[in-house]
Design a protein around this motif. Structure first.
Motif, PDB file in Angstrom:
ATOM      1  N   GLY A 142      36.815  45.747  30.285  1.00  0.00           N
ATOM      2  CA  GLY A 142      38.244  45.982  30.475  1.00  0.00           C
ATOM      3  C   GLY A 142      38.622  46.066  31.950  1.00  0.00           C
ATOM      4  N   ILE A 143      37.723  46.579  32.784  1.00  0.00           N
ATOM      5  CA  ILE A 143      37.977  46.625  34.232  1.00  0.00           C
ATOM      6  C   ILE A 143      38.051  45.203  34.786  1.00  0.00           C
ATOM      7  CG2 ILE A 143      37.033  47.325  36.475  1.00  0.00           C
ATOM      8  CD1 ILE A 143      35.814  49.781  34.974  1.00  0.00           C
ATOM      9  N   ILE A 144      37.156  44.350  34.325  1.00  0.00           N
ATOM     10  CA  ILE A 144      37.185  42.943  34.757  1.00  0.00           C
ATOM     11  C   ILE A 144      38.485  42.283  34.307  1.00  0.00           C
ATOM     12  CG2 ILE A 144      36.067  40.684  34.457  1.00  0.00           C
ATOM     13  CD1 ILE A 144      33.393  42.316  34.214  1.00  0.00           C
ATOM     14  N   VAL A 145      38.878  42.548  33.066  1.00  0.00           N
ATOM     15  CA  VAL A 145      40.132  41.990  32.545  1.00  0.00           C
ATOM     16  C   VAL A 145      41.315  42.525  33.354  1.00  0.00           C
ATOM     17  CG1 VAL A 145      41.635  41.833  30.517  1.00  0.00           C
ATOM     18  CG2 VAL A 145      39.161  41.608  30.251  1.00  0.00           C
ATOM     19  N   GLN A 146      41.246  43.799  33.764  1.00  0.00           N
ATOM     20  CA  GLN A 146      42.317  44.379  34.591  1.00  0.00           C
ATOM     21  C   GLN A 146      42.424  43.650  35.927  1.00  0.00           C
ATOM     22  OE1 GLN A 146      44.533  47.409  33.889  1.00  0.00           O
ATOM     23  NE2 GLN A 146      45.396  45.865  35.207  1.00  0.00           N
ATOM     24  N   ILE A 147      41.292  43.345  36.545  1.00  0.00           N
ATOM     25  CA  ILE A 147      41.300  42.605  37.811  1.00  0.00           C
ATOM     26  C   ILE A 147      41.936  41.230  37.613  1.00  0.00           C
ATOM     27  CG2 ILE A 147      39.798  41.487  39.532  1.00  0.00           C
ATOM     28  CD1 ILE A 147      37.875  43.956  39.099  1.00  0.00           C
ATOM     29  N   ILE A 148      41.568  40.562  36.531  1.00  0.00           N
ATOM     30  CA  ILE A 148      42.162  39.250  36.228  1.00  0.00           C
ATOM     31  C   ILE A 148      43.670  39.400  36.014  1.00  0.00           C
ATOM     32  CG2 ILE A 148      42.244  37.379  34.514  1.00  0.00           C
ATOM     33  CD1 ILE A 148      39.192  37.929  34.081  1.00  0.00           C
ATOM     34  N   GLY A 149      44.071  40.451  35.306  1.00  0.00           N
ATOM     35  CA  GLY A 149      45.495  40.669  35.045  1.00  0.00           C
ATOM     36  C   GLY A 149      46.289  40.897  36.321  1.00  0.00           C
ATOM     37  N   ILE A 150      45.777  41.717  37.210  1.00  0.00           N
ATOM     38  CA  ILE A 150      46.466  41.959  38.475  1.00  0.00           C
ATOM     39  C   ILE A 150      46.527  40.663  39.283  1.00  0.00           C
ATOM     40  CG2 ILE A 150      46.305  43.162  40.710  1.00  0.00           C
ATOM     41  CD1 ILE A 150      47.418  44.875  38.384  1.00  0.00           C
ATOM     42  N   ARG A 151      45.425  39.933  39.312  1.00  0.00           N
ATOM     43  CA  ARG A 151      45.406  38.659  40.049  1.00  0.00           C
ATOM     44  C   ARG A 151      46.475  37.697  39.521  1.00  0.00           C
ATOM     45  NH1 ARG A 151      40.430  35.237  38.821  1.00  0.00           N
ATOM     46  NH2 ARG A 151      41.770  34.635  37.094  1.00  0.00           N
ATOM     47  N   GLU A 152      46.527  37.561  38.207  1.00  0.00           N
ATOM     48  CA  GLU A 152      47.450  36.592  37.614  1.00  0.00           C
ATOM     49  C   GLU A 152      48.906  37.059  37.645  1.00  0.00           C
ATOM     50  OE1 GLU A 152      46.694  33.464  36.623  1.00  0.00           O
ATOM     51  OE2 GLU A 152      44.689  33.911  37.393  1.00  0.00           O
ATOM     52  N   LEU A 153      49.146  38.315  37.332  1.00  0.00           N
ATOM     53  CA  LEU A 153      50.531  38.791  37.222  1.00  0.00           C
ATOM     54  C   LEU A 153      51.141  39.182  38.557  1.00  0.00           C
ATOM     55  CD1 LEU A 153      50.316  40.875  33.922  1.00  0.00           C
ATOM     56  CD2 LEU A 153      50.985  38.482  34.227  1.00  0.00           C
ATOM     57  N   GLN A 154      50.318  39.598  39.503  1.00  0.00           N
ATOM     58  CA  GLN A 154      50.835  39.979  40.825  1.00  0.00           C
ATOM     59  C   GLN A 154      50.659  38.855  41.856  1.00  0.00           C
ATOM     60  OE1 GLN A 154      52.656  42.450  41.791  1.00  0.00           O
ATOM     61  NE2 GLN A 154      52.539  43.744  39.985  1.00  0.00           N
TER      62      GLN A 154
END
Length: 193
Positions: free
Chosen positions: A140-152
């Motif tokens: 989930g931490i890895i997915v969070q990093i991907i989410g911040i990268r993509e959405l921000q």
């Protein structure tokens, strides 16, 4: 709103980059509903695991609870988990967004909240499984990093910094609290003498 729930679960586990790109223009309200539904599922499944004492850690913790109060204790844990998870969502989102701003994210608080909601998928969907559930929390931490990268719209390195610095600070505070507690117990009981 929830008609594509199973598909979202699958996509945030198997192809998070594409999944975040698909929800980029989505509504933060939909993300919050998704998060709460997933949180309820996680809390109930965790409650069931705790009730049957499948998790070895919970066996030790529950060994001192009187038998007549165990079911009430389990129900209260489920309720506290849901309420705490909702409050935690907003606190985590705000703290994470502060670090997103520090690393140059400019897409707004709503995108950070969406990232928090959807990145919870691995941990909430599979994190209740005893012993190996922790692996899904780390995923989930890895997915969070991907989410911040993509959405921000920041680099992977900047997203990693934004996600990891608050985690490092949190773990540091937990270690300090544990050390303080241990030293306080030792000082109060005179065990070291």
């Amino acid at each position: 709103m929830l008609e594509d729930f199973p598909e979202k679960l699958k996509s945030f586990i198997l192809s998070p980059t594409e999944a975040f790109r698909n929800i980029k223009n989505g509504d933060v309200g939909d993300a919050l509903v998704y998060y709460v539904v997933l949180l309820v599922i996680y809390s109930v499944l965790s409650g069931i695991v705790n009730y049957f004492r499948i998790d070895p850690i919970m066996k030790v913790l529950y060994s001192s609870v009187p038998a007549g109060t165990v079911a009430i204790f389990d129900i209260m844990n489920i309720i506290y988990g849901i309420v705490g998870g909702i409050v935690g969502f907003f606190i985590i989102g705000l703290v994470l967004h502060l670090f997103v701003l520090i690393v140059g994210g400019k897409m707004g608080l709503e995108q950070t909240f969406k990232s928090v909601a959807y990145a919870s998928t691995p941990g909430f969907l599979l994190g209740w499984i005893p012993v190996i559930g922790i692996l899904f929390a780390f995923y989930g931490i890895i997915v969070q990093i991907i989410g911040i990268r993509e959405l921000q719209e920041v680099s992977t390195g900047r997203a990693t910094v934004a996600v990891m610095i608050p985690l490092i600070i949190l773990f540091g505070l937990i270690i300090l609290a544990v050390l303080f507690f241990v030293f306080a117990v030792v000082a109060a009981t005179g065990i070291a003498a």
